[in-house]
Structures are given as C-alpha cells and as structure tokens.
Enzyme design. Structure first.
Site, PDB file in Angstrom:
ATOM      1  N   ASP A 106       0.859  -1.170   0.000  1.00  0.00           N
ATOM      2  CA  ASP A 106       0.000   0.000   0.000  1.00  0.00           C
ATOM      3  C   ASP A 106       0.907   1.235   0.000  1.00  0.00           C
ATOM      4  O   ASP A 106       2.091   1.137   0.347  1.00  0.00           O
ATOM      5  CB  ASP A 106      -0.879  -0.033   1.250  1.00  0.00           C
ATOM      6  CG  ASP A 106      -1.609   1.272   1.471  1.00  0.00           C
ATOM      7  OD1 ASP A 106      -2.389   1.662   0.588  1.00  0.00           O
ATOM      8  OD2 ASP A 106      -1.383   1.902   2.527  1.00  0.00           O
ATOM      9  N   ASP A 108      -0.317   5.183   0.775  1.00  0.00           N
ATOM     10  CA  ASP A 108      -0.646   6.140   1.831  1.00  0.00           C
ATOM     11  C   ASP A 108      -0.681   5.456   3.190  1.00  0.00           C
ATOM     12  O   ASP A 108      -1.474   4.550   3.430  1.00  0.00           O
ATOM     13  CB  ASP A 108      -2.017   6.781   1.569  1.00  0.00           C
ATOM     14  CG  ASP A 108      -2.003   7.712   0.366  1.00  0.00           C
ATOM     15  OD1 ASP A 108      -1.005   8.422   0.189  1.00  0.00           O
ATOM     16  OD2 ASP A 108      -2.984   7.711  -0.382  1.00  0.00           O
ATOM     17  N   LYS A 131      -9.419  -1.826  -2.566  1.00  0.00           N
ATOM     18  CA  LYS A 131      -9.305  -2.624  -1.363  1.00  0.00           C
ATOM     19  C   LYS A 131     -10.363  -2.207  -0.343  1.00  0.00           C
ATOM     20  O   LYS A 131     -10.597  -1.007  -0.207  1.00  0.00           O
ATOM     21  CB  LYS A 131      -7.907  -2.445  -0.753  1.00  0.00           C
ATOM     22  CG  LYS A 131      -6.768  -2.879  -1.657  1.00  0.00           C
ATOM     23  CD  LYS A 131      -5.399  -2.452  -1.100  1.00  0.00           C
ATOM     24  CE  LYS A 131      -5.221  -0.952  -1.175  1.00  0.00           C
ATOM     25  NZ  LYS A 131      -3.895  -0.502  -0.700  1.00  0.00           N
ATOM     26  N   ASP A 162      -1.101  -0.536   6.205  1.00  0.00           N
ATOM     27  CA  ASP A 162      -1.354   0.051   7.525  1.00  0.00           C
ATOM     28  C   ASP A 162      -2.826  -0.006   7.922  1.00  0.00           C
ATOM     29  O   ASP A 162      -3.154   0.165   9.087  1.00  0.00           O
ATOM     30  CB  ASP A 162      -0.926   1.525   7.527  1.00  0.00           C
ATOM     31  CG  ASP A 162      -1.816   2.362   6.604  1.00  0.00           C
ATOM     32  OD1 ASP A 162      -2.640   3.154   7.108  1.00  0.00           O
ATOM     33  OD2 ASP A 162      -1.708   2.224   5.373  1.00  0.00           O
TER      34      ASP A 162
END
EC number: 3.-.-.-
Length: 255
Positions: free
Chosen positions: A10, A12, A181, A206
């Site tokens: 991922d 961000d 996602k 995260d």
C-alpha cells in the site's frame, strides 16, 4: 519469516504520509530491490496516474516503474469496460481517474451519464455532489474507486473517498459498487499481468479494513504495519488476523 518473491505495498500510510516518506519502509524496499525480489504498489488513491505515482516515489528514493503500480482508477476503468463496455461517465475525481477512464475508452460527460464514478477530489463542491446524486437517482450506475473513509497525511487523518461516496449513498439510498481494497480486483489484475502465484505474494499495509482484508480475501499472506490508520493494539478486535504485525518494517529483520 519466510521469503516472498512479490511484495505488494500500500502507499498512503505504508510507504509515505502525504509528502513525507516513512523511512523504515523506504529502507526495506531498497533492500528487497537489492535482493531481486519483486516490488509492487497497490493503492486505493485514485488521484494520480501510475506515471505520477512513479515520479512521486522516485522523489522519495524509491524506484518504481508505472507497470508496477496498480491504482484504483485503473482498476475502475478496466472493470467498467470489461462489464459494461465504453460508457458516457460522470466523474468526481482528479487527473488519475480522468486519465484512466479516457484511456479505457470511456467518455466524460456532465449530463445524462450511464455511470457515475466517484474518486477522491480535493476540490469537491456541493455542486459536484448534487449532480452525482441526481444522476444516481435517475438510474446511472454508481461506482466508487474505493471505500476509504479517511487517509493519513503528514497532518493526520483527513476525509477519504468513502466519505464522499457515503454522502451520495445517504442522499440517494443507492449503495456504490466499490472497486478498491478490501475488494480484490487490483490484486487479481496485478497477479494476472505479472504472472504471480499467490503463494509467493504478500500484502503490506497500515489499514486493516482495506489493505489487510484485501490480502486475506485474495488468499495471500499479509503484514500489518503500525504507521497509518489501524493501530497495532486495535488488531485484537478483528476476527481474522494478519500473518505478521509489526510496528514498522524495521521489525522484519528483528524477528
């Protein structure tokens, strides 16, 4: 901890926060490159094109070819084309979404769209939301690039695309079809494009509700890092756990 041949990151909250790179992740990715492991990026962020994401990563010291980057905009445009053909589309979003839609053959319109596509738009206005709501109420397909309610920046969490799509849903009573996602189209497309096997892939993120759930649903192993949305201490409330849970990726070599 075993070796993996395809690391899917991922962006961000995992690789960077806004304009600030996360040093532990940058070091880890450099190490993977040195070992010859495959490195890919799977982002719900619809604002940038893969080429622009590549440039942003390069500025943070991370080499990434555009074909190694799967965005929710690209996946959304491909989903519409595959399932509905080229359409007249009304969109809320930025350059990444517009480029992806037009490159796939869709036509951006303001009136009488067959589909309304909602991506992150940092110049959102009441007028844009009203137009989208009216089109959805009139029967247009309602598709959102992702369901992220918030995303991390260097200043903290700010509203994400899921907040915008949710507002339209509240106004119309129509639920959007989400592409990004925790749905799996981006991982599926990435695996198909690069000939990746599930047993050699791992998803790093995260946000438990997007990144980790996408990996679990797709059937690959996962790493949660405590650098963005979901705190490590909050993982216990979820039924399905990530394969690994680390404060940062520096912890990978410490275990």
């Amino acid at each position: 901890m075993r070796e993996y041949q395809a690391w899917c990151f991922d962006l961000d909250g995992t690789v960077y926060r806004g304009k600030e790179p996360i040093p532990e992740t940058v070091r880890f990715i450099r190490g993977l490159r040195e070992k010859g492991a495959g490195v890919f990026f799977v982002t719900n962020n619809s604002a940038l094109t893969p080429e622009q994401q590549s440039e942003k990563l390069e500025g943070m010291g991370i080499t990434a070819a555009p074909e190694e980057i799967m965005t929710s905009s690209v996946a959304t445009a491909e989903h519409l084309l595959k399932n509905h053909g080229a359409l007249p589309v009304s969109m809320i979003g930025e350059e990444g979404l517009r480029t992806a839609l037009e490159s796939a053959g869709h036509r951006i319109v303001r009136e009488s769209p067959d589909a309304v596509v909602v991506g992150i738009d940092r110049e959102i206005t009441y007028g844009k939301l009203a137009d989208a709501s009216l089109a959805v109420s009139a029967g247009a397909l309602f598709v959102a690039t992702n369901s992220d309610k918030a995303y991390p920046t260097e200043r903290g969490l700010v509203p994400g695309n899921g907040a915008f799509a949710g507002l339209i849903e509240l106004a119309t009573g129509v639920s959007p079809f989400y592409i990004g996602k925790p749905s799996v189209p981006m991982l599926e497309t990435l695996a198909d494009r690069h000939g990746l096997k599930k047993e050699e892939m791992i998803m790093v993120g995260d946000n438990y509700e997007t990144d980790i759930m996408a990996g679990i649903r797709f059937g690959i192993e996962t790493v949660h890092v405590d650098t963005g949305v979901t705190r490590t201490e909050d993982l216990a409330k979820f039924g399905e756990q990530p394969t690994y849970a680390l404060r940062t990726l520096d912890g990978w070599t410490e275990n």
